[in-house]
Design an enzyme around this catalytic site. Structure first.
Site: not given
Length: 354
Positions: A245-247, A255
């Site tokens: 995950a990036d966020r 995201a």
């Protein structure tokens, strides 16, 4: 021995240029913030944890040789540098969180009696070095928690087959990895039968980087195109999907690399678990839902060209988002260094005891 995305010693930082992999393994020096931001923006280094590590270490390296006239000018330089690093790739939250925490730490240090620019520089450098060490420790915890959780539904000696997306291993972190760390832990336990990795178009992080790591680590693996994922889940008896995950926001919306959303949909259809593996530094509890996440869009040539050779008809329009948002309803669990949480448990799980 695991691969290293960064090599650091006091005053020296080198990053593995991942644009050259798998054909060439070349470390490039990063002497300061501008080079750090360039390495992040051009994706010589990528992966949300690694972006934050390279960002703060590039600042640390510059501070070993930079002098400022007074404390206010030192603070201003650090703040401007961190803003520049955050702007390099805004979707990944780790760099933003590191910048906010470092700014708060610096403000407290500057308020202490007798604060000097030299002393503050040393404090910032030590803070950055501690972040590097903690990232590796957190990733190992993620791997252990994730493997244990996945095996809870397996038989006592049953092996599991996993599917992963993009690159979430040592090349995306300071070491060990997040989603690929879970795969690595399963392999170490002798409970991994196989892992499928997607090529991850258009930047091919799966074929260029994840496949490279899996071969290097001698983990049984097969590369597939993104469009083969549903067939692989059905026909190759995949046990679970695990991605990075990036966020991750407060309600669990996530995201991650473009293509993640469709994997969650097909996992749900086929009745297998879909896990997100991410350190708490990738969790942004300030955003209530994924609709607030800014999605980076990449240049069109990344989709129309391969190694400088155009493969698409001139004049065709291109939409090239780097990430998509997976709704929390499709996520079975979020694997962090503090445990595995259902999306609705994430906020309480991360804030408990604070």
């Amino acid at each position: 021995m695991s691969l290293e995305s960064v090599r650091y010693s006091r005053g020296s930082l080198q990053v593995l240029n991942q644009l050259l992999l798998p054909h060439k393994s070349e470390y490039e020096p990063v002497t300061g913030v501008q080079q750090g931001a360039d390495a992040i923006r051009t994706m010589k280094v990528r992966g949300a944890p690694a972006i934050a590590i390279v960002g703060v270490l590039s600042l640390a390296v510059e501070l070993t040789s930079r002098t400022c006239q007074d404390v206010p000018s030192f603070i201003a330089f650090v703040q401007e540098s961190l803003c520049h690093l955050v702007d390099a790739r805004p979707t990944a939250v780790n760099m933003k969180k590191a910048a906010d925490e470092l700014n708060a730490f610096l403000a407290k240090e500057a308020e202490k009696a007798g604060a000097t620019t030299q002393g503050l520089a040393e404090s910032v450098i030590q803070w950055a070095e501690a972040l590097l060490k903690k990232d590796v420790e957190d990733n190992q915890m993620i791997g252990d928690f994730g493997a244990k959780h996945i095996l809870e539904t397996a038989g006592p000696t049953e092996k599991v087959c996993m599917l992963t997306h993009c690159n979430t291993g040592s090349l995306a972190t300071a070491g060990y990895g997040t989603a690929l760390g879970v795969v690595r832990s399963l392999h170490v336990l002798g409970r991994l039968s196989h892992v499928f990795c997607t090529e991850t178009r258009p930047y091919n992080q799966g074929s260029r980087l994840t496949a490279y790591e899996l071969v290097y680590e001698k983990i049984p693996a097969t590369l597939i195109t993104d469009s083969m994922a549903s067939a692989a889940i059905r026909d190759r008896k995949v046990t679970a999907v695990v991605v990075g995950a990036d966020r991750v926001v407060a309600n669990g919306d996530t995201a991650n690399k473009i293509g993640t959303y469709q994997l969650a949909i097909t996992a749900r259809y086929h009745g297998i678990p879909f896990y997100v593996a991410a350190p708490s530094t990738s969790c942004d509890l300030s955003l209530p839902t994924g609709g607030s996440i800014v999605i980076e869009e990449r240049p069109s040539h990344e989709l129309t060209d391969i190694n400088g050779v155009r493969i698409a008809a001139p004049g065709i329009g291109v939409w090239n988002p780097a990430f998509d948002v997976t709704p929390h309803e499709l996520i079975t669990g979020i694997i962090t260094e503090r445990g595995v949480f259902k999306p609705e448990e994430l906020r309480d799980g991360l804030t408990k005891g604070q």
